[in-house]
Design a protein around this motif. Structure first.
Motif, short mmCIF file in Angstrom:
data_model
loop_
_atom_site.label_atom_id
_atom_site.label_comp_id
_atom_site.label_asym_id
_atom_site.label_seq_id
_atom_site.Cartn_x
_atom_site.Cartn_y
_atom_site.Cartn_z
N GLU A 71 0.89 -1.27 -0.29
CA GLU A 71 0.00 0.18 -0.17
C GLU A 71 0.61 1.56 -0.14
OE1 GLU A 71 -4.14 -1.84 2.21
OE2 GLU A 71 -3.00 -0.90 3.34
N VAL A 72 2.21 1.18 0.44
CA VAL A 72 3.14 2.21 0.52
C VAL A 72 3.76 2.92 -1.20
CG1 VAL A 72 5.30 3.24 1.78
CG2 VAL A 72 3.65 1.99 3.23
N LEU A 73 3.71 1.34 -1.66
CA LEU A 73 4.55 1.43 -2.84
C LEU A 73 3.68 1.74 -3.41
CD1 LEU A 73 6.46 -1.85 -2.43
CD2 LEU A 73 7.97 0.53 -2.84
N LEU A 74 1.68 1.18 -3.54
CA LEU A 74 1.16 2.21 -4.79
C LEU A 74 0.54 4.03 -3.56
CD1 LEU A 74 -0.67 -1.22 -4.31
CD2 LEU A 74 -0.38 -0.58 -6.21
N HIS A 75 1.46 3.91 -3.02
CA HIS A 75 0.44 4.95 -2.53
C HIS A 75 -1.31 5.38 -2.39
CE1 HIS A 75 4.00 7.17 -3.73
NE2 HIS A 75 4.20 6.68 -4.29
N ARG A 76 -1.74 4.12 -1.84
CA ARG A 76 -3.08 4.18 -1.98
C ARG A 76 -3.53 2.34 -1.17
NH1 ARG A 76 -3.03 3.32 -7.32
NH2 ARG A 76 -3.61 0.86 -8.15
N LYS A 77 -5.02 2.32 -0.66
CA LYS A 77 -5.23 1.28 0.13
C LYS A 77 -5.29 0.07 -0.89
CE LYS A 77 -5.29 2.09 4.68
NZ LYS A 77 -4.50 1.47 5.66
N ILE A 78 -4.82 -1.38 -0.28
CA ILE A 78 -5.34 -2.20 -2.44
C ILE A 78 -7.00 -2.19 -1.93
CG2 ILE A 78 -5.15 -4.62 -2.35
CD1 ILE A 78 -2.23 -4.72 -1.14
N SER A 79 -7.59 -2.23 -2.91
CA SER A 79 -9.24 -2.36 -3.13
C SER A 79 -8.85 -3.50 -4.16
CB SER A 79 -9.25 -1.38 -4.26
OG SER A 79 -8.59 -0.46 -4.90
N ASN A 80 -8.23 -3.67 -5.79
CA ASN A 80 -8.41 -4.72 -6.66
C ASN A 80 -7.11 -5.73 -6.51
OD1 ASN A 80 -8.53 -6.36 -9.61
ND2 ASN A 80 -10.57 -5.01 -9.57
N VAL A 81 -7.25 -6.44 -5.96
CA VAL A 81 -6.06 -7.13 -6.25
C VAL A 81 -5.25 -7.22 -7.04
CG1 VAL A 81 -7.15 -9.64 -5.30
CG2 VAL A 81 -4.41 -8.24 -4.50
N GLU A 82 -5.72 -8.37 -8.30
CA GLU A 82 -5.16 -8.80 -9.51
C GLU A 82 -5.28 -7.37 -9.92
OE1 GLU A 82 -7.11 -11.35 -12.05
OE2 GLU A 82 -7.66 -12.97 -9.85
N GLU A 83 -6.21 -5.95 -10.35
CA GLU A 83 -5.40 -5.47 -10.40
C GLU A 83 -4.08 -4.23 -9.57
OE1 GLU A 83 -8.15 -2.16 -11.50
OE2 GLU A 83 -9.37 -3.38 -12.71
N ASP A 84 -4.41 -4.64 -8.36
CA ASP A 84 -3.26 -3.69 -7.61
C ASP A 84 -1.86 -4.43 -7.85
OD1 ASP A 84 -5.16 -1.67 -7.14
OD2 ASP A 84 -5.36 -2.53 -5.96
N ILE A 85 -1.69 -5.59 -8.25
CA ILE A 85 -0.30 -6.65 -8.36
C ILE A 85 0.53 -6.23 -9.67
CG2 ILE A 85 -1.16 -9.01 -8.54
CD1 ILE A 85 0.36 -9.57 -6.59
N LYS A 86 -0.45 -5.90 -10.82
CA LYS A 86 0.03 -6.05 -11.13
C LYS A 86 0.72 -4.70 -11.69
CE LYS A 86 -3.06 -9.66 -13.77
NZ LYS A 86 -4.14 -10.02 -15.16
N GLU A 87 0.30 -3.80 -11.60
CA GLU A 87 0.51 -2.19 -10.62
C GLU A 87 2.16 -1.95 -10.65
OE1 GLU A 87 0.39 2.01 -9.42
OE2 GLU A 87 -1.55 0.76 -9.86
N LEU A 88 2.25 -2.75 -9.81
CA LEU A 88 3.34 -3.59 -8.65
C LEU A 88 3.93 -4.19 -9.40
CD1 LEU A 88 2.46 -4.13 -4.41
CD2 LEU A 88 3.58 -1.62 -6.17
N GLY A 89 4.08 -4.82 -10.08
CA GLY A 89 5.15 -5.51 -11.54
C GLY A 89 4.78 -4.81 -12.60
N LYS A 90 4.12 -3.59 -12.76
CA LYS A 90 4.90 -2.68 -13.55
C LYS A 90 6.27 -2.91 -14.46
CE LYS A 90 4.67 1.81 -11.64
NZ LYS A 90 3.78 3.11 -11.67
N TRP A 91 7.19 -2.69 -13.42
CA TRP A 91 8.66 -2.83 -14.08
C TRP A 91 9.74 -4.36 -14.60
CZ3 TRP A 91 7.23 -1.21 -9.60
CH2 TRP A 91 6.89 0.20 -9.27
N GLY A 92 8.50 -5.31 -14.51
CA GLY A 92 9.23 -6.36 -14.87
C GLY A 92 8.65 -7.92 -14.21
N ASN A 93 8.69 -7.29 -13.06
CA ASN A 93 8.98 -8.14 -12.08
C ASN A 93 7.99 -8.99 -11.55
OD1 ASN A 93 8.76 -5.32 -10.95
ND2 ASN A 93 7.56 -6.37 -9.40
N SER A 94 7.79 -10.35 -11.06
CA SER A 94 6.98 -10.88 -10.25
C SER A 94 6.88 -10.43 -9.27
CB SER A 94 6.90 -12.36 -10.60
OG SER A 94 6.65 -12.68 -11.69
#
Length: 275
Positions: free
Chosen positions: A147-170
């Motif tokens: 949530e700190v990395l996203l700058h928001r609460k997790i609301s849709n985990v499937e979408e939010d987790i993919k945002e945290l993988g936008k650098w090409g990482n799992s």
């Protein structure tokens, strides 16, 4: 006779006196899972089971030199980072990791404590994103860190987790709340685009110090042994659940106790090493 190769996991992490988190927990988990652990220290922490008393950062050039000494001579099958307490240290570590593009890397972004307080500067968080996540095979934030990395609460985990993988990482986000008083870890595999949930029962124990360190180190070990990411995470989940269950049987100090493989019977450790 042909010599065997070790399954080497090289840690870049901090040390603490309890033996329940940081480099000490990493080494125990890696050993129990059948790997060889080595480490470049980043910080020395003074704490008891109730509070952190002080943290001493080691000089960046010393951290970098430790890593280069080992990796340039012995090499590694996987590199795992733990506590990187400043932006300067992150910059130095990233410079080392860039030299080893073919080595798998598990980045555990230690940026938030157990009550949700931010442990590092905003500059450090941005350095993680800009410098380390693009090099990572897998990042392993818990819910608060995600949530700190996203700058928001997790609301849709499937979408939010993919945002945290936008650098090409799992990505695996640990310990999300689930129905029926359960917890769930959610994995996004950047190589396949698939999202998978690992549902688990909540274990009644306060011995959870070092859980994240031990879990990410177990995954790193199975990656070092050549397992695909999904299998490495499956085996890491099995390992940490077993360790927490066994650790729950013990008393340790006056605050939060440890979870790590010193509680695992010889037979279990033998199976981990020789499976």
């Amino acid at each position: 006779m042909q010599k065997k190769s070790l399954n080497v996991v090289f840690l870049i992490a901090g040390s603490e006196p309890l033996g329940s988190a940081g480099m000490q927990a990493d080494i125990k988990a890696i050993t129990a899972c059948g790997g060889y652990a080595a480490c470049a220290l980043t910080a020395i922490v003074d704490e008891d089971t109730q509070r952190v008393k002080q943290i001493h950062h080691l000089p960046v050039d010393l951290i970098v030199s430790q890593a280069e000494s080992f990796l340039g001579d012995v090499g590694a099958n996987c590199i795992k980072t733990g506590v990187l307490p400043s932006a300067d240290i992150i910059h130095g570590v990233a410079g080392v990791l860039k030299q080893y593009p073919d080595v798998k890397k598990v980045i555990d972004p230690v940026i938030v404590n157990s009550v949700g307080e931010q442990l590092v500067s905003n500059d450090s968080i941005e350095a993680y994103k800009e410098l380390l996540f693009p090099l990572a095979t897998l990042i392993t934030p818990n819910r608060r860190e995600a949530e700190v990395l996203l700058h928001r609460k997790i609301s849709n985990v499937e979408e939010d987790i993919k945002e945290l993988g936008k650098w090409g990482n799992s990505v695996i986000i640990k310990s999300l709340e689930a129905p029926n008083n359960q917890l769930v870890d959610v994995l996004y595999d950047a190589t396949t685009g698939k999202v998978r949930s690992f549902l688990k029962d909540r274990i009644d124990t306060h011995n959870v110090n070092g859980t994240g360190d031990s879990f990410s180190s177990a995954i790193a070990t199975y990656l070092a042994k050549g397992y695909p990411l999904m299998e490495a995470v499956e085996k890491g989940e099995e390992f940490i659940t077993r360790a927490i269950s066994l650790g729950a049987e013990y008393e340790f100090g006056h605050g939060f106790g440890p979870v790590h493989p010193c509680f695992m019977e010889d037979k279990v450790i033998h199976e981990r090493i020789y499976d």
